[in-house]
Structure formats: C-alpha cells, structure tokens
Design an enzyme around this catalytic site. Structure first.
Site, PDB file in Angstrom:
ATOM      1  N   ASN A  23       0.803  -1.224   0.000  1.00  0.00           N
ATOM      2  CA  ASN A  23       0.000   0.000   0.000  1.00  0.00           C
ATOM      3  C   ASN A  23       0.834   1.272   0.000  1.00  0.00           C
ATOM      4  O   ASN A  23       0.291   2.368  -0.044  1.00  0.00           O
ATOM      5  CB  ASN A  23      -0.988  -0.001   1.174  1.00  0.00           C
ATOM      6  CG  ASN A  23      -2.106  -1.002   0.935  1.00  0.00           C
ATOM      7  OD1 ASN A  23      -2.242  -1.516  -0.173  1.00  0.00           O
ATOM      8  ND2 ASN A  23      -2.878  -1.285   1.972  1.00  0.00           N
ATOM      9  N   ARG A 123     -17.087   1.304  -1.393  1.00  0.00           N
ATOM     10  CA  ARG A 123     -15.831   1.979  -1.701  1.00  0.00           C
ATOM     11  C   ARG A 123     -15.960   3.087  -2.743  1.00  0.00           C
ATOM     12  O   ARG A 123     -15.386   3.029  -3.834  1.00  0.00           O
ATOM     13  CB  ARG A 123     -14.777   0.954  -2.114  1.00  0.00           C
ATOM     14  CG  ARG A 123     -14.598  -0.112  -1.076  1.00  0.00           C
ATOM     15  CD  ARG A 123     -13.443  -0.998  -1.343  1.00  0.00           C
ATOM     16  NE  ARG A 123     -12.155  -0.401  -1.035  1.00  0.00           N
ATOM     17  CZ  ARG A 123     -11.015  -1.052  -1.076  1.00  0.00           C
ATOM     18  NH1 ARG A 123     -10.994  -2.320  -1.397  1.00  0.00           N
ATOM     19  NH2 ARG A 123      -9.881  -0.456  -0.776  1.00  0.00           N
ATOM     20  N   ILE A 125     -15.661   6.979  -4.383  1.00  0.00           N
ATOM     21  CA  ILE A 125     -14.520   7.907  -4.513  1.00  0.00           C
ATOM     22  C   ILE A 125     -15.013   9.356  -4.449  1.00  0.00           C
ATOM     23  O   ILE A 125     -14.374  10.279  -4.963  1.00  0.00           O
ATOM     24  CB  ILE A 125     -13.690   7.661  -5.794  1.00  0.00           C
ATOM     25  CG1 ILE A 125     -14.575   7.680  -7.049  1.00  0.00           C
ATOM     26  CG2 ILE A 125     -12.915   6.368  -5.708  1.00  0.00           C
ATOM     27  CD1 ILE A 125     -13.783   7.862  -8.336  1.00  0.00           C
ATOM     28  N   ASP A 319      -7.482  -4.136   7.799  1.00  0.00           N
ATOM     29  CA  ASP A 319      -6.860  -5.210   7.011  1.00  0.00           C
ATOM     30  C   ASP A 319      -6.400  -6.374   7.890  1.00  0.00           C
ATOM     31  O   ASP A 319      -6.187  -7.483   7.389  1.00  0.00           O
ATOM     32  CB  ASP A 319      -5.661  -4.668   6.223  1.00  0.00           C
ATOM     33  CG  ASP A 319      -6.098  -3.842   5.016  1.00  0.00           C
ATOM     34  OD1 ASP A 319      -7.295  -3.854   4.686  1.00  0.00           O
ATOM     35  OD2 ASP A 319      -5.231  -3.180   4.408  1.00  0.00           O
ATOM     36  N   VAL A 341     -14.813   0.248   9.387  1.00  0.00           N
ATOM     37  CA  VAL A 341     -14.294   0.916   8.192  1.00  0.00           C
ATOM     38  C   VAL A 341     -15.020   0.477   6.915  1.00  0.00           C
ATOM     39  O   VAL A 341     -15.417   1.297   6.098  1.00  0.00           O
ATOM     40  CB  VAL A 341     -12.770   0.700   8.059  1.00  0.00           C
ATOM     41  CG1 VAL A 341     -12.224   1.395   6.812  1.00  0.00           C
ATOM     42  CG2 VAL A 341     -12.042   1.232   9.305  1.00  0.00           C
TER      43      VAL A 341
HETATM   44  C1  UD1 Z   1      -6.842   1.558   1.701  1.00  0.00           C
HETATM   45  C2  UD1 Z   1      -6.085   0.262   1.570  1.00  0.00           C
HETATM   46  C3  UD1 Z   1      -6.899  -0.893   2.100  1.00  0.00           C
HETATM   47  C4  UD1 Z   1      -7.390  -0.615   3.514  1.00  0.00           C
HETATM   48  C5  UD1 Z   1      -8.099   0.732   3.577  1.00  0.00           C
HETATM   49  C6  UD1 Z   1      -8.487   1.139   4.986  1.00  0.00           C
HETATM   50  C7  UD1 Z   1      -4.749   0.621  -0.389  1.00  0.00           C
HETATM   51  C8  UD1 Z   1      -4.444   0.258  -1.805  1.00  0.00           C
HETATM   52  N1  UD1 Z   1      -5.776   0.032   0.170  1.00  0.00           N
HETATM   53  O1  UD1 Z   1      -7.994   1.476   0.854  1.00  0.00           O
HETATM   54  O2  UD1 Z   1      -6.068  -2.057   2.089  1.00  0.00           O
HETATM   55  O3  UD1 Z   1      -8.281  -1.628   3.904  1.00  0.00           O
HETATM   56  O4  UD1 Z   1      -7.236   1.764   3.061  1.00  0.00           O
HETATM   57  O5  UD1 Z   1      -7.364   1.168   5.803  1.00  0.00           O
HETATM   58  O6  UD1 Z   1      -4.025   1.399   0.215  1.00  0.00           O
HETATM   59  N2  UD1 Z   1     -14.791   6.165   1.379  1.00  0.00           N
HETATM   60  C9  UD1 Z   1     -15.848   6.920   0.919  1.00  0.00           C
HETATM   61  N3  UD1 Z   1     -15.598   7.857  -0.044  1.00  0.00           N
HETATM   62  C10 UD1 Z   1     -14.346   8.058  -0.574  1.00  0.00           C
HETATM   63  C11 UD1 Z   1     -13.280   7.277  -0.091  1.00  0.00           C
HETATM   64  C12 UD1 Z   1     -13.530   6.332   0.902  1.00  0.00           C
HETATM   65  O7  UD1 Z   1     -16.982   6.758   1.359  1.00  0.00           O
HETATM   66  O8  UD1 Z   1     -14.194   8.922  -1.455  1.00  0.00           O
HETATM   67  C13 UD1 Z   1     -15.038   5.136   2.420  1.00  0.00           C
HETATM   68  C14 UD1 Z   1     -14.816   3.721   1.872  1.00  0.00           C
HETATM   69  O9  UD1 Z   1     -15.970   3.231   1.213  1.00  0.00           O
HETATM   70  C15 UD1 Z   1     -14.483   2.960   3.135  1.00  0.00           C
HETATM   71  C16 UD1 Z   1     -13.735   3.991   3.974  1.00  0.00           C
HETATM   72  O10 UD1 Z   1     -14.070   5.263   3.438  1.00  0.00           O
HETATM   73  O11 UD1 Z   1     -15.656   2.573   3.798  1.00  0.00           O
HETATM   74  C17 UD1 Z   1     -12.236   3.804   3.997  1.00  0.00           C
HETATM   75  O12 UD1 Z   1     -11.736   3.908   2.692  1.00  0.00           O
HETATM   76  P1  UD1 Z   1     -10.255   4.393   2.359  1.00  0.00           P
HETATM   77  O13 UD1 Z   1      -9.557   4.786   3.611  1.00  0.00           O
HETATM   78  O14 UD1 Z   1     -10.331   5.377   1.257  1.00  0.00           O
HETATM   79  O15 UD1 Z   1      -9.599   3.039   1.840  1.00  0.00           O
HETATM   80  P2  UD1 Z   1      -8.773   2.817   0.502  1.00  0.00           P
HETATM   81  O16 UD1 Z   1      -7.804   3.923   0.320  1.00  0.00           O
HETATM   82  O17 UD1 Z   1      -9.696   2.487  -0.612  1.00  0.00           O
END
Ligand code: UD1
Length: 437
Positions: A23, A123, A125, A319, A341
């Site tokens: 990551n 998930r 963005i 994780d 999360v």
């Molecule tokens: C990263 C890690 C993943 C880990 C996660 C949480 C990488 C490649 N992956 O994923 O292994 O499990 O962090 O520690 O680094 N969310 C929204 N809107 C957004 C962005 C996120 O609602 O625009 C929500 C997601 O749906 C989720 C939460 O926020 O429920 C956490 O997501 P995020 O911290 O962004 O995880 P990733 O970066 O996708």
C-alpha cells in the site's frame, strides 16, 4: 485455477522477512507520474498489484522496468502523454484510481474508470472528487469514467488543462485513498493546500517523504492536518519503500497460532502497535526485539478472548481484522470484533465456520465463541486479507485445507507459501498445469 493445500498441526520456527509495503509501493508508483525525472524505487514487492500498476503507468506511456529479483523498479514518466486509466486495469485493481491526482496535477486533465464496489464494501470515490473540485477541477462522470480537468483557478474559468489552485480541504472521513490522491494533486498546484481530517497511516508519511525527496513541500503527514505548498515541478529521486505492516501482522498471527519461536524481520512494532498489544492481551508472548523486528512465541495454553474494534490509523487496522479473527476463533471464550471501516468485511466468516469455527455476525459485529480446534475443509479466498486468513486457518486446522481463488492472495503477498514453508509450514501451491496433467 491454482490453489494451496495447507496441512495443519506443524510447528513454525525460525525467522521470516517481510517485503516492501504494497500500500506504499502502489502510491509511490502513481506519484512518480509527477516527476519530470527518473525515479528509482527500492524494496518493491514482486506481487500482482505492483505489476498491474506498472501496466497502468505503461498505458500512460511511462517507461517502467522492474527488476523483480532485486526488488528495484525504475519509472521514467517524462514522456507521459496519455491521461486515461482504462476500465480493464481499474477493474483489476482499484488503486489504479490513484493516478488521477498526479495526472491532474501535472497535466491538468485526467479520465479514470470509476472503480465500483468490491467484496468488502461500496468503496466510493466521492471524497477524492470533492477534493479535486476544491482544488479547482471540473468533474463529470460519463460512460463509467470520471473526467476531471483543471481550471487555472476556481474563479478564473480558463479552459481545461490548466493548473490546480491550492485550497482548504476538510475530509468527511479520513480516507487513505482520498488523502493520497489529494496530496498528490496539490503538490504541483498554485499556492497552499491544507487537508484536514486527513488519514494518518504510516504509508501516508512514506508517500509524503517520497514526494519531498522529489522537491515537494509537504508537512504534517502522519497527523490529521497536512499542509502542502505547491511547487512548479518535481525532479527524479531514489527511495526505499517501507516494510509491509499487514504482512508482518499476518506472520505474527501464523506464529501465534502454531509457532514455537518465530522472529519477524522488518516488522515495525510502532506501525501496528494496537494490533501487537491486542495479540499480547490474548496472552501470546510477543515482543519487539529491535526497531524493526518482532518475536512471537506461540503455543501458550491459557489464552484470553478480546474485543477488537477497527478504526483508521492509529486504530486497529481493518486489514488485520480477518487475520486476528482466525486466532480468536481458537481462543476459549467470547471475543467480539466490530468492523467500522468497511460495511461488508465479514464474508470470510462462513468459510471459517465451515472449518468448525463458531462465529455469528450481526451487522458490523462478529461474535466469536472460541473452539478447541478447526478442521480442514475446501475454502475460498474472498479477498486479499480474507484469503490470507484462510491459509492461517489451514495452518491451525486438523487435516489438509484447500484454499481456492488464491489470485486474491497473490495480489498482495510475495511468496506467501514459500515464506510460510521456510518456517516449517506444510503448504503447497498446486497450479493449472499440475491439475491438467
Ligand atoms: C486503503 C487500503 C486498504 C485498507 C483501507 C483502509 C490501499 C491500496 N488500500 O484502501 O487495504 O483496507 O485503506 O485502511 O491502500 N470512502 C468513501 N468515499 C471516498 C473514499 C472512501 O466513502 O471517497 C469510504 C470507503 O468506502 C471505506 C472507507 O471510506 O468505507 C475507507 O476507505 P479508504 O480509507 O479510502 O480506503 P482505501 O484507500 O480504498
């Protein structure tokens, strides 16, 4: 279709070295797009996701050379002239979306396939896009793609392809992906940016250190407020990627389940302190033996159940939630895991129950009633960490467990089977050709 056969009841002993952090590697690779010079990354794990990110960069016309033996990856993004991450690659790996920030920052425009949900949650963005907008980009979603282009400034109304403008961004949730994408987007923006309620994971600091080594001006990474003074351009650099804390945690649980004395090298206690303390709380003998190694003496008789609640860093990492669940499945008494999360991160529980675990899921809580022993069964990997959890369950079970869909595991663990075997585990990789013979 490859799969693992894991025979349980072996005692693990010896030492194992953790690879570079997946990551972090993926983000640093994406961030290399920002540089006008050559970037050399060291300690890059030879895993599927890194190969996919290399393909994403090649699609943009960056040159990427990966010395998999030496774990050195060279990226030359001088000639990038494509600004699109196609669906075929984003579908394979959602972290591909992290090229959006750097492309938008350096070239003022980007088109990236919307990744969609996956086996652990929706998930979205939206926070990434809201942040781009605050930095002066116009976003639209067309035919499954996000198209973003920078105006010269939020009020200037100049045509697309201009420069982003620094802004104050307050994240609704400390998303790692959004923090990283916005940090990279702000690096070449005009003026100052602050990201409040930023994610604090150690990989965020690794990314900031990397960007600063290319000439960026970022401070506060690792706290919940990151400040970025935009610069005009970045130069090349050589940088060593931090070790993978989640891989370290996986070997810690392997050792806790069936290790007599295992040393995990390149495992940094402070990066997963809350996880290590939970392991200790169960009664496992775990200690930090140096700044970058952890020793676990497993096979203790009297273990205690614990409560685990996942949270963004410095909280308990989501994780490692499926990973610790395997240990708690065989700890007598009632343990409770609360997942805060991701909304759908208990898919693996049914597979674990098929191996004799007694776990009930109610919403975002899992109530684990520890059993004496797990028993082998054919199981499948639902995602990367859930897959690793199935292998761990196999190590602790009576009989031979077959773990299917292991491509999920290979996305993020380098030589997982070989590393476990080096500690004395009985694990075999059966691949397509062997099945067809
Ligand atoms: C990263 C890690 C993943 C880990 C996660 C949480 C990488 C490649 N992956 O994923 O292994 O499990 O962090 O520690 O680094 N969310 C929204 N809107 C957004 C962005 C996120 O609602 O625009 C929500 C997601 O749906 C989720 C939460 O926020 O429920 C956490 O997501 P995020 O911290 O962004 O995880 P990733 O970066 O996708």
């Amino acid at each position: 279709m490859s799969y693992y056969i894991v025979k349980g009841d072996k005692i693990l002993k010896g030492s194992v070295r953790v690879s570079g952090a997946k990551n972090s590697a993926l983000k640093l690779m994406a961030a290399s797009i920002l540089s006008g010079g050559k970037v050399t990354l060291k300690n890059v794990p030879d895993i599927e996701d890194v190969h996919i990110m290399a393909d994403v960069l090649r699609t943009l016309n960056a040159r990427v050379d990966f010395d998999t033996e030496g774990h050195i990856l060279e990226i030359d993004a001088c000639n990038v002239d494509v600004f699109e991450a196609p669906y075929e690659l984003v579908r394979k790996m959602r972290a591909s979306v992290l090229v959006a920030g750097p492309l938008l920052s350096r070239f003022g425009k980007v088109k990236v396939a919307v990744p969609g949900g996956c086996n652990i949650g929706a998930r979205q963005i939206d926070l990434h896009l809201k942040g781009f907008e605050a930095l002066g980009a116009l976003n639209s979603i067309e035919h499954g793609y996000v198209i973003s282009s920078a105006k010269e400034g939020p009020a200037a109304g100049k045509p697309a392809g201009g420069r982003l403008t620094g802004a104050s961004i307050n994240l609704d949730f400390p998303s790692r992906g959004a923090t990283e994408n916005l940090m990279m987007a702000a690096v070449l923006a005009k003026g100052y940016t602050t990201i409040s309620n930023a994610a604090r994971e150690t990989e965020i600091s690794d990314l900031a250190d990397f960007l600063n080594s290319m000439g960026a001006e970022i401070s506060g990474a690792g706290t919940d407020c990151i400040s970025i003074r935009g610069v005009k351009k970045l130069h090349g650099t050589a940088y060593e990627i931090m070790p993978d804390s989640i891989e370290a945690g996986t070997f810690i649980v392997a050792a806790a389940l069936c290790g007599s004395d295992v040393e995990i090298i390149d495992a940094v206690w402070k990066n997963i302190e809350i996880f290590c303390l939970k392991i200790k709380e169960t009664g496992i003998n775990i200690n930090s033996t140096s700044k970058n190694s952890i020793r676990v003496k497993g096979l203790q008789k009297e273990l205690k159940p614990v409560y685990v609640s996942t949270l963004p860093y410095p909280g308990f990492p989501t994780d490692l939630q499926p990973i610790i669940a395997v240990l708690l499945a065989v700890v007598p008494g009632i343990s409770i895991i609360t997942e805060n999360v991701f909304e759908n991160r208990f898919m693996y529980v049914e597979e674990l129950n098929r191996m004799g675990a007694n776990i009930k899921v109610d919403g975002h809580h899992a109530v684990i009633n520890g059993v004496k022993k797990l028993s082998a069964a054919p199981v499948k990997a639902f995602d990367l960490r859930a897959g690793a959890a199935m292998v761990l369950a196999g190590l602790a079970a009576e009989g031979a467990t077959e773990v299917y869909d292991i491509y999920h595991i290979q996305r993020g663990y380098e030589n997982f089977d070989k590393k476990l075997a080096s500690l004395g585990a009985d694990i075999k990789l059966v691949n397509d050709t062997q099945i067809n013979v």
